[in-house]
Design a protein around this motif. Structure first.
Motif, PDB file in Angstrom:
ATOM      1  N   CYS A   6      -4.308   3.719   0.371  1.00 27.35           N
ATOM      2  CA  CYS A   6      -3.548   3.397  -1.226  1.00 27.35           C
ATOM      3  C   CYS A   6      -4.582   3.962  -2.394  1.00 27.35           C
ATOM      4  O   CYS A   6      -5.970   3.882  -1.613  1.00 27.35           O
ATOM      5  CB  CYS A   6      -2.785   2.150  -1.835  1.00 27.35           C
ATOM      6  N   SER A  37       5.661   2.529  -0.070  1.00 35.66           N
ATOM      7  CA  SER A  37       5.254   1.068  -0.034  1.00 35.66           C
ATOM      8  C   SER A  37       7.124   0.563   0.425  1.00 35.66           C
ATOM      9  O   SER A  37       6.818   0.218   0.917  1.00 35.66           O
ATOM     10  CB  SER A  37       4.954   0.211  -1.095  1.00 35.66           C
ATOM     11  N   GLY A  76       0.670  -1.526  -0.187  1.00 31.11           N
ATOM     12  CA  GLY A  76      -0.044   0.440   0.155  1.00 31.11           C
ATOM     13  C   GLY A  76       0.701   1.465   0.201  1.00 31.11           C
ATOM     14  O   GLY A  76       1.783   1.170   0.159  1.00 31.11           O
ATOM     15  N   GLY A  77       0.067   2.133   0.448  1.00 29.26           N
ATOM     16  CA  GLY A  77       0.920   3.491   0.106  1.00 29.26           C
ATOM     17  C   GLY A  77       0.964   4.182  -1.429  1.00 29.26           C
ATOM     18  O   GLY A  77       0.147   3.336  -1.930  1.00 29.26           O
ATOM     19  N   ASN A  78       1.851   4.339  -1.703  1.00 35.99           N
ATOM     20  CA  ASN A  78       2.256   4.843  -3.008  1.00 35.99           C
ATOM     21  C   ASN A  78       3.848   4.308  -3.086  1.00 35.99           C
ATOM     22  O   ASN A  78       4.167   3.633  -2.744  1.00 35.99           O
ATOM     23  CB  ASN A  78       2.108   6.239  -3.760  1.00 35.99           C
TER      24      ASN A  78
END
Lengths: 171, 287
Positions: free
Chosen positions: B264, B206, B200-202
């Motif tokens: 995300c 990540s 997740g995140g970007n």
């Protein structure tokens, strides 16, 4: 007499455990690049390649009164582009860790040489087998300089032999 | 506002850098001791015992655990109620300055290898101090300053990977790719590994999550039962690959799989795997 002869190298089989005593030379990434450039330029090399054992290592600095710091192997695959040239000029053994390319394995077969695996991430343990160390070339590279080491019972496993066998599972 | 002396931070980072280089964290040592008992392959068990012996020699004789004493990664959690008090002679000195000075002193006094080159592609000249460190700074509530120093080896870092999945991918696809990354790392990256996973995140988050994951205590599972289950599942699968310690076979290919996650974008499912060798170097202090 060279540290290791072609016949000796050819007698080793993948999976054999060996204990090395005698002179070995250190070289990792940048030293390999320079050694190969020196060969291409027809220059004299800092040590005799015939029968040589090269250890892929960049040790930590020695404490006062000590011979060397931690000195375990670095990843051998990064030397794949350079090793065939050195094998063709008589280098008989390399000490490192991990996999080698098909080009390197072909060179081992053709010229009679081996690749040895030493215990990665155990530089303190392995340093006990090094009794002298001297920088002989490329001192500006610091940890990456070429060192002449005297080793006693340095432990390693034959990872690739001269018959095309490997100790590793196919990936 | 609580002011923390610049020099206090320098000294702390210096001693953490040295301690990290010489002492295997207790959770990692314990994990090695536990795997020795479980490993059925005698050759693999022998290697695991040598790794424990290496840790004992390193701490006892003051020889670094590994010759690759790493790129220094520093996580700083700064309490919102704290500020750095610069020395009188350097009024503009900042927290990153203190950290880098601490790293430089630690690597010098601790006889640790300086492994950082200033220019990555062109000149590659060693900075001679193991600086600059890679610093990750976050603000936390309170009036404490927590510093974690990790010495991250190059061989295992080289085998770390990132992949952007479609958001419709399922856990089985993500799991298969993670196992593949570990398989590809194999003998090159000093198994048994600690496998850090960021999901997740970007793009960049990540990767950072995957590094944060390897900071976690090996015995601490993800708080979410789904991800805790995925950690267990991945560890089981990785340990049936047959890579083993040093890549020479056996059931101990990883000591732990640690997952960190973040929200995300609806279009994305970024996944990063940070491979850490068995020789995990990390120390923390709270000021």
């Amino acid at each position: 007499m060279p540290p290791i002869s072609e016949a000796q190298a050819r007698s080793l089989k993948a999976g054999d455990e060996v204990a090395i005593s005698g002179v070995i030379y250190t070289a990792r990434d940048m030293a390999h690049k320079r050694l190969c450039a020196a060969i291409d330029a027809g220059e004299r090399l800092p040590f005799e390649l015939e029968g040589a054992i090269i250890y892929f290592v960049g040790p930590t600095p020695a404490r006062p009164g000590k011979v060397i710091g931690a000195a375990g192997p670095t990843t051998s695959a990064r030397m794949d582009a350079f090793s065939p040239k050195l094998i063709a000029r008589g280098m008989r053994a390399m000490i490192g860790k991990g996999y080698r390319s098909s080009e390197v394995r072909e060179s081992l077969k053709k010229y009679g040489a081996v690749h040895l695996s030493a215990l990665g991430g155990a530089g303190a343990l392995l340093s006990r087998h090094i009794v002298s160390a001297e920088i002989i070339a490329y001192g500006d590279l610091g940890a990456e300089a070429v060192r002449k080491l005297q080793v006693v019972d340095f432990p390693a496993t034959v990872a690739y032999d001269s018959l095309g066998n490997s100790v590793y599972r196919e990936r | 506002m609580r002011y923390i002396e610049f020099e206090k931070i320098v000294e702390t980072v210096e001693s953490l850098s040295i301690a990290a280089g010489y002492e295997l964290p207790p959770d990692v040592l314990l994990a090695l001791q536990n795997t020795v008992k479980k490993e059925p392959d005698p050759k693999a068990a022998k290697i695991l015992k040598q790794l424990i012996e290496n840790a004992n020699i390193a701490s006892g004789e003051k020889i670094p655990l590994c010759q690759d004493t790493g790129l220094t990664v520093v996580f700083v959690e700064q309490g919102a109620g704290t500020a750095v008090k610069p020395p009188a002679e350097k009024p503009d000195a900042t927290l990153p300055d203190a950290i880098n000075e601490g790293v430089a002193r630690g690597y010098d006094k601790g006889y640790l290898r300086k492994s950082i080159v200033a220019d990555p592609l062109n000149k590659r000249i060693n900075t001679g101090s193991n600086t600059p460190a890679v610093i990750h700074h976050t603000i936390a509530p309170g009036d404490k300053l927590k510093i974690t120093v990790m010495a991250k080896g190059g061989g295992c870092e080289n085998k770390s990977q990132f992949k952007m999945f479609n958001p419709t991918a399922d856990a089985a696809q993500v799991r298969a790719w993670i196992v593949d990354v570990v398989k590809n790392a194999g003998a090159d990256a000093c198994p048994p590994f600690i496998v850090g996973v960021g999901i997740g995140g970007n793009f960049e988050l990540s990767c950072l999550l995957s590094k944060k994951a390897i900071c976690r205590d090996l015995n601490q599972k993800n708080n979410d039962p789904f991800y805790a289950g995925l950690e267990d599942d991945l560890l089981t699968k990785i340990n049936t690959l047959g890579i083993g310690p040093q890549g020479l076979g056996g059931q101990t290919t990883a000591l732990a799989v640690l997952i960190e996650t973040a929200p995300c974008h609806i279009a994305s499912l970024p996944v990063a795997v940070n491979i850490e060798c068995h020789c995990h170097r990390q120390k923390s202090a709270v000021l």
